[in-house]
Structures are given as C-alpha cells and as structure tokens.
Design an enzyme around this catalytic site. Structure first.
Site, PDB file in Angstrom:
ATOM      1  N   PRO A   1       0.552  -0.870  -0.055  1.00  0.00           N
ATOM      2  CA  PRO A   1      -0.007   0.135  -0.120  1.00  0.00           C
ATOM      3  C   PRO A   1       0.314   1.820  -0.311  1.00  0.00           C
ATOM      4  CG  PRO A   1      -0.968  -1.427   1.190  1.00  0.00           C
ATOM      5  CD  PRO A   1       0.398  -2.193   1.048  1.00  0.00           C
ATOM      6  N   TYR A   2       1.810   1.061   0.807  1.00  0.00           N
ATOM      7  CA  TYR A   2       2.750   2.761   0.795  1.00  0.00           C
ATOM      8  C   TYR A   2       3.274   3.115  -0.972  1.00  0.00           C
ATOM      9  CZ  TYR A   2       7.699   4.976   1.031  1.00  0.00           C
ATOM     10  OH  TYR A   2       8.361   6.345   1.150  1.00  0.00           O
ATOM     11  N   ALA A   3       4.289   1.440  -1.567  1.00  0.00           N
ATOM     12  CA  ALA A   3       4.569   1.985  -2.433  1.00  0.00           C
ATOM     13  C   ALA A   3       2.993   2.349  -3.682  1.00  0.00           C
ATOM     14  CB  ALA A   3       4.944   0.366  -3.014  1.00  0.00           C
TER      15      ALA A   3
END
Ligand code: NAD
Ligand code: UGA
Length: 332
Positions: A160-162
């Site tokens: 999700p961060y990426a």
C-alpha cells in the site's frame, strides 16, 4: 564520508521550501541548502519544541539565519504564503515505510502522500512555483528479477505504501503537464541510510544492535538485497534536481552499494568487533527481494553519481549513532 567532507554543491536555489524538514532526509537537505547560501522555509507537522526527534533532526539548523521553520500540517495549513518567491519546492513530507502501510494507518499514508501532495501542487500552480522536486521511492518498481530498474520500466508496486508513492509521483507529473504547473522531477530514492536515519529502518537497527548487544530481528533469511544510498549522495542529487533546467520526470537515486542485509550485518560486526545476535522472523508482506537502480539517467541529466561506499557510509552512520545525544530540553 560524513556531511562536512561532501564536495561543495556548486549550484543551489536562492529561495527554497523543504516539506518534511523535521524528518531524516528533509533535515539533511535543508541544512545543505542553507550551507550553500539558500534561504529555506522548512515545513513539517512535527514540532521541534515538543518532539525530541524533530528537535534532534533540526539541531544544526537552530538559530541559523537562513532557516525558518514552520510547524504545520500540509493537509490543512495555508500553503500559498509559504511558497511566495520560492525558486524550488522540495516536497519530502510524507509517511514512509513499507510494513506499517498494510495496517489501519493506511489512511494516514493516503492523506499525507496523496492528498497533502495535491494541496502542495494546487498551491504551487497558483503561486507559479517554477520547479518541484518530489521524493518518490524505489518501491514503485515492486518485485524485479534482479536486473537494474530503469525509469522506463513499468511500475508494479507491491505494498500500500508503494501504491501511494506511485500515485504521488504521477499526480506531480500530471500537474507538470498542466498550464502554469511547476516543472517536476520525481526522485526515486533507494533505501537511504546515514546519521539520523529513521529508527524503523534496517541499517539503523543493525548498527544499534551491534553497538548495544541487543538482538536484531531479521525478516526472512537476510539475503534480501538493497541499493543502500548514503544520505549525502541523496542530498546532492536532490539539490541538483532543484536547479537543473533539463531535469524532468522520474530519476533513480541509487546504485552505489548493492548489498544484502547479511552484508550489512557483517560490516556492523567488523566495525564494532561484536557479533550481532540474529533472530529470524517471517518475511513481511510487500517486502521485495531485490532493489537495484540503474543510475544512468541521474548521471546524464543531473551529472550525479553516488560517491559514498557502504563501508564508509556505515562507519559514518555508526559514529553518529554512538555519539552522546545532546540535551534538547533547552531548545529555543
Ligand atoms: P521521515 O518520516 O523521517 O520524514 C518525513 C517527514 O514528513 C516527517 O518529519 C513528518 O512529520 C513529515 N510529514 C508527514 N506528513 C506530513 C504532513 N501532512 N504535513 C507536514 N509534514 C508531514 O521520512 P524520510 O525517511 O526522511 O523520508 C522522506 C521522504 O522520502 C518520504 O516522502 C519518503 O516516502 C521518501 N523516501 C524515503 C526513503 C528512505 O529510504 N528513507 C526512500 C524512498 C523514499
Ligand atoms: C525503505 C524505506 O523504509 C521506505 O520508506 C522507502 O520508500 C524504501 O526504502 C525505498 O527504497 O523506496 P526498505 O528498503 O524496505 O524501505 O527499507 P528497510 O525498512 O530498512 O528494510 C530493508 C530490509 O530489511 C527489508 O527486507 C526488511 O524486511 C528488512 N528488515 C527491516 C529486517 O529484516 N528487520 C528489521 O528490523 C527491519
């Protein structure tokens, strides 16, 4: 090579805004810009008068006439007045880190990495900021077959961060195409290390374990590889991206020291003469096995190449970690 030995930056914006300036990379960048003669407005929602980590990161800038700190959340604050007359905005504010992004904190990732960036872009367009440099991430590439990643490769974010970092850089690049939008350089930083690195990151934890004798948790077998990139090299590339008129689009910032986690452990052991106790744990979701930058675009466009090798960088990082923490309780 520690910061004071870095070759002088020969070009710098006259006036710059650094968002995320109380953080790891932002505080180093703001310091280098001030050293190069720029006037810098640093914006961060962490308040150095109440947050000891922010105070520590900003200690070298305290009282410097060229640096003005604004404690504000980019999600809500009035951004336009901060950008007036800025030659460049360095947008580093965001929520970093792959692993926690799977949890309930995802809303914060979206808010700071995407929605706050949208507000910075709207304000930059209204004020007519000429150049915006955004901190993107090697994580946008996702899993690779081990070959070096190039900016032309199809992104394939695995966490999700990426996903938020890819959305952030693409949003910036879309604004660059809009009439009146800033020209944009999206720097894809590869695992940055050095003094004041975030405490959740591997290099910090390995050096801390080597210094204190506390065990180190390894997520997986330690054969994961990263292009570890020293903070001073990252700062040099970032300033070059702020001033180089030919720079545009995504650029990898990495490529100096490809090594495994076990290589880092071995160097930390050799620097301290102490054997780190390893505790193996399961591989974390979204963790990619290998990151490896093709740095040729940074060489061509920014005339940049990494200078600090892993051994020298880890030595400088360790010396900073081992130094006694100054007392910030009397911070102005
Ligand atoms: P950091 O957490 O030390 O610094 C980020 C700063 O942004 C923090 O001080 C935080 O308070 C601030 N911030 C977050 N949301 C904000 C908001 N809404 N308003 C104002 N301030 C806000 O992280 P870092 O390691 O210095 O990373 C800086 C940037 O570089 C991030 O965008 C990160 O995604 C990116 N990046 C970092 C690495 C790395 O290896 N450290 C690699 C690739 C990309
Ligand atoms: C880092 C940053 O944390 C991200 O914000 C950034 O976007 C990314 O680099 C990037 O290059 O774009 P990462 O490479 O995962 O992400 O860096 P670390 O958090 O230091 O982790 C490196 C490796 O060490 C991972 O394989 C991780 O699983 C492992 N690790 C980490 C451990 O084995 N133990 C730990 O205690 C911490």
């Amino acid at each position: 090579m520690p910061q004071h030995e870095q070759p002088p930056t020969n070009a710098s914006p006259r006036r710059a805004v650094v968002t995320g300036s109380a953080g790891f990379i932002g505080s180093h960048l703001a310091h280098a810009l001030v050293q190069a003669g720029a006037t810098v407005i640093g914006v961060d929602r962490r308040d150095p008068s109440t947050d000891p980590m922010a105070a520590a990161n900003l200690a070298a800038l305290r009282g410097r006439p060229g640096y003005h700190h604004v404690t504000a959340d980019l999600l809500h604050c009035a951004i336009d007045p901060l950008l007036i007359d800025a030659d460049a905005v360095f947008h580093l504010a965001g929520i970093p880190g792959v692993r926690p992004s799977w949890g309930p904190q995802f809303g914060d990732y979206l808010a700071s990495n995407v929605l706050a960036t949208h507000r910075v872009l709207e304000a930059s367009t209204r004020i007519g900021v000429p150049r915006l440099v955004v901190a993107s991430s090697s994580s946008v590439y996702g899993p690779t077959d081990g070959d070096a990643s190039r900016e032309t490769d199809r992104p394939n974010p695995a966490s999700p961060y990426a996903v938020t970092k890819l959305a952030e850089e693409q949003l910036c690049l879309a604004y660059a195409e809009r009439p009146g939008g800033p020209s944009v350089v999206a720097l894809r930083y590869f695992t940055v290390y050095g003094p004041r690195q975030r405490a959740d990151m591997f290099t910090h934890r390995a050096l801390y374990a080597a210094l204190t004798g506390q065990p180190l948790r390894l997520y997986g077998d330690g054969h994961q590889r990263r292009d570890f990139t020293y903070i001073d090299d990252v700062v040099t590339a970032t300033i070059a991206a702020g001033v180089n008129p030919n720079a545009h689009g995504p650029i990898n910032v990495g490529g100096g020291s490809n090594a495994s986690l076990l290589d880092v452990v071995n160097i930390a052991n050799s620097l301290t003469g102490r054997e780190i106790q390893l505790h193996q744990d399961h591989v974390r979701n979204g963790d990619v096995l290998v990151t490896r930058a093709d740095p040729s675009r940074a060489g061509e466009v920014l005339d940049w190449q990494p200078r600090v090798d892993l051994h020298g960088g880890l030595r400088a990082h360790m010396q900073a970690l081992a130094a006694p923490m100054p007392d910030y309780s009397r911070a102005a």
